[in-house]
Design a protein around this motif. Structure first.
Motif, PDB file in Angstrom:
ATOM      1  N   GLY A  92      -3.622   5.300   5.300  1.00 17.86           N
ATOM      2  CA  GLY A  92      -2.696   6.188   4.595  1.00 17.86           C
ATOM      3  C   GLY A  92      -2.074   5.515   3.386  1.00 17.86           C
ATOM      4  N   GLN A  93      -1.727   4.237   3.521  1.00 22.72           N
ATOM      5  CA  GLN A  93      -1.185   3.496   2.388  1.00 22.72           C
ATOM      6  C   GLN A  93      -2.210   3.445   1.253  1.00 22.72           C
ATOM      7  OE1 GLN A  93       1.921   2.184   2.398  1.00 22.72           O
ATOM      8  NE2 GLN A  93       2.498   1.807   4.527  1.00 22.72           N
ATOM      9  N   ILE A  94      -3.457   3.189   1.601  1.00 19.05           N
ATOM     10  CA  ILE A  94      -4.517   3.098   0.591  1.00 19.05           C
ATOM     11  C   ILE A  94      -4.690   4.431  -0.136  1.00 19.05           C
ATOM     12  CG2 ILE A  94      -7.014   2.852   0.289  1.00 19.05           C
ATOM     13  CD1 ILE A  94      -6.952   0.720   2.471  1.00 19.05           C
ATOM     14  N   MET A  95      -4.722   5.530   0.615  1.00 18.93           N
ATOM     15  CA  MET A  95      -4.937   6.826  -0.010  1.00 18.93           C
ATOM     16  C   MET A  95      -3.779   7.201  -0.933  1.00 18.93           C
ATOM     17  SD  MET A  95      -7.869   7.317   1.102  1.00 18.93           S
ATOM     18  CE  MET A  95      -8.161   8.860   0.250  1.00 18.93           C
ATOM     19  N   SER A  96      -2.556   6.876  -0.555  1.00 18.01           N
ATOM     20  CA  SER A  96      -1.418   7.138  -1.438  1.00 18.01           C
ATOM     21  C   SER A  96      -1.505   6.297  -2.703  1.00 18.01           C
ATOM     22  CB  SER A  96      -0.100   6.852  -0.713  1.00 18.01           C
ATOM     23  OG  SER A  96       0.116   7.772   0.335  1.00 18.01           O
ATOM     24  N   ALA A  97      -1.941   5.041  -2.554  1.00 16.37           N
ATOM     25  CA  ALA A  97      -2.080   4.163  -3.717  1.00 16.37           C
ATOM     26  C   ALA A  97      -3.186   4.646  -4.642  1.00 16.37           C
ATOM     27  CB  ALA A  97      -2.360   2.736  -3.254  1.00 16.37           C
ATOM     28  N   VAL A  98      -4.300   5.074  -4.078  1.00 19.25           N
ATOM     29  CA  VAL A  98      -5.399   5.585  -4.903  1.00 19.25           C
ATOM     30  C   VAL A  98      -4.952   6.829  -5.666  1.00 19.25           C
ATOM     31  CG1 VAL A  98      -7.700   6.625  -4.837  1.00 19.25           C
ATOM     32  CG2 VAL A  98      -7.197   4.602  -3.450  1.00 19.25           C
ATOM     33  N   GLY A  99      -4.217   7.710  -4.987  1.00 17.00           N
ATOM     34  CA  GLY A  99      -3.714   8.901  -5.663  1.00 17.00           C
ATOM     35  C   GLY A  99      -2.786   8.561  -6.810  1.00 17.00           C
ATOM     36  N   LEU A 100      -1.972   7.533  -6.624  1.00 16.23           N
ATOM     37  CA  LEU A 100      -1.076   7.099  -7.707  1.00 16.23           C
ATOM     38  C   LEU A 100      -1.867   6.581  -8.897  1.00 16.23           C
ATOM     39  CD1 LEU A 100       1.641   6.164  -8.971  1.00 16.23           C
ATOM     40  CD2 LEU A 100       1.352   4.031  -7.670  1.00 16.23           C
ATOM     41  N   PRO A 114       1.199   1.436 -13.199  1.00 13.15           N
ATOM     42  CA  PRO A 114       2.532   1.746 -12.658  1.00 13.15           C
ATOM     43  C   PRO A 114       3.438   0.516 -12.636  1.00 13.15           C
ATOM     44  CG  PRO A 114       1.012   1.409 -10.859  1.00 13.15           C
ATOM     45  CD  PRO A 114       0.206   1.246 -12.121  1.00 13.15           C
ATOM     46  N   THR A 115       4.736   0.777 -12.619  1.00 19.05           N
ATOM     47  CA  THR A 115       5.710  -0.282 -12.386  1.00 19.05           C
ATOM     48  C   THR A 115       5.883  -0.449 -10.872  1.00 19.05           C
ATOM     49  OG1 THR A 115       7.585   1.250 -12.354  1.00 19.05           O
ATOM     50  CG2 THR A 115       6.902   0.366 -14.504  1.00 19.05           C
ATOM     51  N   GLN A 116       6.578  -1.497 -10.476  1.00 13.60           N
ATOM     52  CA  GLN A 116       6.809  -1.709  -9.051  1.00 13.60           C
ATOM     53  C   GLN A 116       7.637  -0.571  -8.456  1.00 13.60           C
ATOM     54  OE1 GLN A 116       8.426  -5.562  -8.138  1.00 13.60           O
ATOM     55  NE2 GLN A 116       6.474  -6.612  -8.459  1.00 13.60           N
ATOM     56  N   ASP A 117       8.611  -0.085  -9.201  1.00 12.45           N
ATOM     57  CA  ASP A 117       9.422   1.024  -8.695  1.00 12.45           C
ATOM     58  C   ASP A 117       8.582   2.282  -8.520  1.00 12.45           C
ATOM     59  OD1 ASP A 117      11.714  -0.484  -8.551  1.00 12.45           O
ATOM     60  OD2 ASP A 117      12.454   0.116 -10.534  1.00 12.45           O
ATOM     61  N   VAL A 165       5.422   2.338  -7.817  1.00 13.89           N
ATOM     62  CA  VAL A 165       4.605   2.124  -6.621  1.00 13.89           C
ATOM     63  C   VAL A 165       5.430   2.355  -5.365  1.00 13.89           C
ATOM     64  CG1 VAL A 165       3.275   0.443  -5.303  1.00 13.89           C
ATOM     65  CG2 VAL A 165       3.045   0.531  -7.795  1.00 13.89           C
ATOM     66  N   ARG A 166       6.654   1.891  -5.364  1.00 21.13           N
ATOM     67  CA  ARG A 166       7.527   2.090  -4.190  1.00 21.13           C
ATOM     68  C   ARG A 166       7.725   3.573  -3.914  1.00 21.13           C
ATOM     69  NH1 ARG A 166      10.494  -2.364  -6.600  1.00 21.13           N
ATOM     70  NH2 ARG A 166      10.329  -4.237  -5.269  1.00 21.13           N
ATOM     71  N   VAL A 167       7.928   4.348  -4.972  1.00 22.22           N
ATOM     72  CA  VAL A 167       8.110   5.786  -4.798  1.00 22.22           C
ATOM     73  C   VAL A 167       6.829   6.425  -4.256  1.00 22.22           C
ATOM     74  CG1 VAL A 167       8.506   7.973  -6.002  1.00 22.22           C
ATOM     75  CG2 VAL A 167       9.901   5.972  -6.562  1.00 22.22           C
ATOM     76  N   ALA A 168       5.687   6.013  -4.791  1.00 12.44           N
ATOM     77  CA  ALA A 168       4.413   6.593  -4.354  1.00 12.44           C
ATOM     78  C   ALA A 168       4.119   6.290  -2.896  1.00 12.44           C
ATOM     79  CB  ALA A 168       3.278   6.082  -5.237  1.00 12.44           C
ATOM     80  N   LEU A 192       5.027   5.101   6.295  1.00 17.79           N
ATOM     81  CA  LEU A 192       5.807   4.146   7.077  1.00 17.79           C
ATOM     82  C   LEU A 192       4.917   3.030   7.615  1.00 17.79           C
ATOM     83  CD1 LEU A 192       8.081   6.577   9.126  1.00 17.79           C
ATOM     84  CD2 LEU A 192       8.484   5.567   6.869  1.00 17.79           C
ATOM     85  N   CYS A 193       5.478   1.825   7.659  1.00 14.63           N
ATOM     86  CA  CYS A 193       4.773   0.666   8.218  1.00 14.63           C
ATOM     87  C   CYS A 193       5.647   0.069   9.315  1.00 14.63           C
ATOM     88  CB  CYS A 193       4.501  -0.376   7.125  1.00 14.63           C
ATOM     89  SG  CYS A 193       3.779  -1.920   7.763  1.00 14.63           S
ATOM     90  N   ARG A 194       5.202   0.204  10.550  1.00 11.98           N
ATOM     91  CA  ARG A 194       5.999  -0.310  11.668  1.00 11.98           C
ATOM     92  C   ARG A 194       6.062  -1.836  11.668  1.00 11.98           C
ATOM     93  NH1 ARG A 194       3.366   4.238  13.535  1.00 11.98           N
ATOM     94  NH2 ARG A 194       4.692   5.811  14.546  1.00 11.98           N
ATOM     95  N   CYS A 195       5.106  -2.485  11.007  1.00 14.54           N
ATOM     96  CA  CYS A 195       5.117  -3.942  10.934  1.00 14.54           C
ATOM     97  C   CYS A 195       6.028  -4.454   9.817  1.00 14.54           C
ATOM     98  CB  CYS A 195       3.693  -4.466  10.708  1.00 14.54           C
ATOM     99  SG  CYS A 195       2.506  -3.961  11.979  1.00 14.54           S
ATOM    100  N   GLY A 196       6.446  -3.566   8.940  1.00 20.69           N
ATOM    101  CA  GLY A 196       7.344  -3.966   7.858  1.00 20.69           C
ATOM    102  C   GLY A 196       6.655  -4.739   6.746  1.00 20.69           C
ATOM    103  N   ALA A 197       5.362  -4.474   6.521  1.00 25.95           N
ATOM    104  CA  ALA A 197       4.604  -5.229   5.515  1.00 25.95           C
ATOM    105  C   ALA A 197       4.661  -4.547   4.145  1.00 25.95           C
ATOM    106  CB  ALA A 197       3.159  -5.385   5.961  1.00 25.95           C
ATOM    107  N   TYR A 198       5.813  -4.000   3.798  1.00 23.75           N
ATOM    108  CA  TYR A 198       5.909  -3.229   2.561  1.00 23.75           C
ATOM    109  C   TYR A 198       5.663  -4.078   1.320  1.00 23.75           C
ATOM    110  CZ  TYR A 198       7.897   0.401   5.522  1.00 23.75           C
ATOM    111  OH  TYR A 198       8.079   1.352   6.499  1.00 23.75           O
ATOM    112  N   ASP A 199       6.142  -5.314   1.300  1.00 26.05           N
ATOM    113  CA  ASP A 199       5.928  -6.168   0.130  1.00 26.05           C
ATOM    114  C   ASP A 199       4.444  -6.466  -0.071  1.00 26.05           C
ATOM    115  OD1 ASP A 199       8.580  -6.254  -0.558  1.00 26.05           O
ATOM    116  OD2 ASP A 199       9.002  -8.110   0.538  1.00 26.05           O
TER     117      ASP A 199
END
Length: 231
Positions: free
Chosen positions: A178-186, A193-196, A198-201, A206-213
């Motif tokens: 899901g993360q990959i598909m959202s990134a590809v769509g962006l 894109p800027t980092q902000d 990307v964060r919005v996209a 959600l990542c239960r492992c907290g690997a957002y960075d």
């Protein structure tokens, strides 16, 4: 006096009889002191007769017109990853269920199944969409892309997929498709894109492992690799 009250009550009962809903076979079984097994069999048989009669003689509300108005075509041909895929789809079936259990595309994950976690994200006409909240019948004429359709025919990974590996994005990996598909769509609409941005996209994933960075760095790396390849 008591006899007079009883006579008045009987007269009133005759004038306004109490409605009864227990007439028929079930009531007869009860009066005959049938066993529990016989009683249950009688209930089942009565229900089967009523249901079968409605089906055979069109006794449902609205008759034949109601069935035709509410019916939908079951056999669809979906455009999935550039291929035409015929599939039998129920009227209330979600795209996530169709992709996973009818077409075998299990890269689309089912997490919350209520449009909150983003694990089921796919692209519909290049727009990230929650597959668990989308009816398959609603996208029968649209282009659907899942994570399985990103790599090239020779097996070369999509730049976002490769960047996820390079940046050690996944931990348990459940949310990664899901993360990959959202990134590809962006990156399709905003290749720089800027980092902000990307964060919005990725905010709907959600990542239960907290690997957002890690995911953030992977998308920025994919964007940078795309700029290098175009230079």
């Amino acid at each position: 006096m008591a006899d007079k009250r009883k006579t008045d009550q009987e007269a009133q009962g005759a004038q306004y009889p109490e409605p009864r809903f227990d007439g028929g076979g079930v009531a007869d079984l009860a009066r005959a002191k049938a066993s529990r097994r016989q009683f249950i069999k009688g209930v089942i048989a009565s229900g089967a007769v009523v249901t079968g009669s409605a089906y055979l003689f069109g006794c449902s509300p609205g008759g034949e017109s109601a069935r035709s108005a509410g019916g939908v075509e079951r056999m669809l041909t979906l455009n999935v990853n550039g291929q035409s895929r015929p599939v039998d789809v129920l009227p209330n079936e979600t795209l996530a269920m169709t992709l996973r259990y009818k077409l075998g595309l299990t890269g689309t994950k089912l997490g919350c199944d209520r449009g909150e976690c983003g694990a089921c994200t796919v692209l519909i006409d290049d727009v990230p969409t929650y597959a668990c909240s989308t009816l398959t019948h609603a996208v029968r004429s649209r282009a659907i892309t899942t994570v399985e359709g990103l790599a090239n025919a020779d097996g070369t990974l999509h730049p976002v997929q490769q960047a996820m590996i390079d940046e050690l994005g996944p931990q348990c990996g459940f949310c990664t498709p899901g993360q990959i598909m959202s990134a590809v769509g962006l990156l399709k609409v905003n290749p720089n894109p800027t980092q902000d941005e990307v964060r919005v996209a990725l905010s709907g994933n959600l990542c239960r492992c907290g690997a957002y960075d890690h995911y953030l760095n992977a998308v920025m790396r994919a964007a940078e690799n795309g700029r290098v390849s175009q230079a």
